[in-house]
Design a protein around this motif. Sequence first.
Motif, PDB file in Angstrom:
ATOM      1  N   LEU A   1      14.786 -23.389  54.835  1.00  0.00           N
ATOM      2  CA  LEU A   1      16.138 -22.878  55.026  1.00  0.00           C
ATOM      3  C   LEU A   1      16.163 -21.409  55.430  1.00  0.00           C
ATOM      4  N   ALA A   2      14.995 -20.768  55.524  1.00  0.00           N
ATOM      5  CA  ALA A   2      14.951 -19.343  55.828  1.00  0.00           C
ATOM      6  C   ALA A   2      15.485 -19.022  57.214  1.00  0.00           C
ATOM      7  N   VAL A   3      15.612 -20.020  58.081  1.00  0.00           N
ATOM      8  CA  VAL A   3      16.143 -19.791  59.425  1.00  0.00           C
ATOM      9  C   VAL A   3      17.641 -19.508  59.384  1.00  0.00           C
ATOM     10  N   PHE A   4      18.291 -19.807  58.256  1.00  0.00           N
ATOM     11  CA  PHE A   4      19.727 -19.564  58.104  1.00  0.00           C
ATOM     12  C   PHE A   4      19.970 -18.297  57.295  1.00  0.00           C
ATOM     13  N   ASP A   5      21.016 -17.558  57.679  1.00  0.00           N
ATOM     14  CA  ASP A   5      21.420 -16.393  56.893  1.00  0.00           C
ATOM     15  C   ASP A   5      22.035 -16.836  55.568  1.00  0.00           C
ATOM     16  N   TYR A   6      22.889 -17.863  55.651  1.00  0.00           N
ATOM     17  CA  TYR A   6      23.528 -18.405  54.456  1.00  0.00           C
ATOM     18  C   TYR A   6      23.617 -19.920  54.568  1.00  0.00           C
ATOM     19  N   VAL A   7      23.579 -20.554  53.415  1.00  0.00           N
ATOM     20  CA  VAL A   7      23.809 -21.991  53.309  1.00  0.00           C
ATOM     21  C   VAL A   7      25.009 -22.185  52.392  1.00  0.00           C
ATOM     22  N   VAL A   8      25.991 -22.940  52.865  1.00  0.00           N
ATOM     23  CA  VAL A   8      27.151 -23.283  52.042  1.00  0.00           C
ATOM     24  C   VAL A   8      26.989 -24.749  51.641  1.00  0.00           C
TER      25      VAL A   8
ATOM     26  N   HIS B   1      33.683 -17.173  53.546  1.00  0.00           N
ATOM     27  CA  HIS B   1      32.983 -16.300  52.598  1.00  0.00           C
ATOM     28  C   HIS B   1      31.655 -15.828  53.200  1.00  0.00           C
ATOM     29  N   ALA B   2      30.910 -16.736  53.821  1.00  0.00           N
ATOM     30  CA  ALA B   2      29.629 -16.365  54.426  1.00  0.00           C
ATOM     31  C   ALA B   2      29.830 -15.399  55.590  1.00  0.00           C
ATOM     32  N   LEU B   3      30.863 -15.624  56.406  1.00  0.00           N
ATOM     33  CA  LEU B   3      31.131 -14.723  57.530  1.00  0.00           C
ATOM     34  C   LEU B   3      31.481 -13.313  57.043  1.00  0.00           C
ATOM     35  N   ARG B   4      32.250 -13.221  55.967  1.00  0.00           N
ATOM     36  CA  ARG B   4      32.572 -11.903  55.421  1.00  0.00           C
ATOM     37  C   ARG B   4      31.307 -11.178  54.971  1.00  0.00           C
ATOM     38  N   LYS B   5      30.376 -11.921  54.393  1.00  0.00           N
ATOM     39  CA  LYS B   5      29.101 -11.325  53.977  1.00  0.00           C
ATOM     40  C   LYS B   5      28.340 -10.748  55.175  1.00  0.00           C
TER      41      LYS B   5
END
Length: 260
Positions: free
Chosen positions: A129-136, A226-230
């Motif tokens: 999953l490290a290829v993603f900045d965030y996982v929801v 929430h992830a986009l705000r981060k």
Amino acid sequence: MKPGAFKTKGLLSRIALDQSGRVARCLPSRRRQVMLAQGPPALQLGAHWSLVHPHHGPEQRERHRHRQERPLQMRYLVLVTDYDGTLAMGGKADESTRSALERLRMSGRRAILLTGRQLNDLLTVCPRLAVFDYVVAENGAVLYEPRTRQQTLLGKPPPARFVRRLRELTGNSISVGKVIVDTRVPHQTAVLQAIQEMGLELQIVFNRDSVMLLPTGVNKASGMAHALRKLGLSPHEAIGIGDAQNDHSFLESCECAVAV
């Protein structure tokens, strides 16, 4: 990837894909404009777009040909994608998909994964999953940052007495995550009965034969926001890709949404 539909700037458009899966052309339904893309697959998000009006005369076409020397770059900065049925089939993503995601990240763009799966289940089928900045995960209820392995709950877990009652009504045919309660059709009737008995404000979300129970207002769109705000990004800078009922919420929020 199958031909799908996307909306951009409020206009519903059609995407045509060639046999290799590249975006071949886009035909907006309200503007007489043909957009041609050549180069890398859609996931790479690095295609150059050229705009040609079908009624341009020879002089206009010649001016346009010179402008193509400085092609327009796509302005989308983040890919937001579903997992099952979009990136993965049968729970597994193939190597070409992983490579495309790595090229996306190397281009400086960001990636967010959205899924109805519980995080432990997702890590079992997709450990990289490290290829993603965030996982929801949990359909918007849990935010996970692969880099730090930090988890943040975006909703309140259901009361223990509610879970006990639901186990009684479904014959223990439920799965309980950190926030989500998951079961399958036809147990939605039992879920409604338990909600009514206890007077709880909860919502039911369907994904094919899966029945997900979540706090009101929690869905993939709220988790994506929430992830986009981060990341300091906006839905207007996002391309969303999904395939099922529970993807509607976040696809409607993205500036460019693709159904596969």
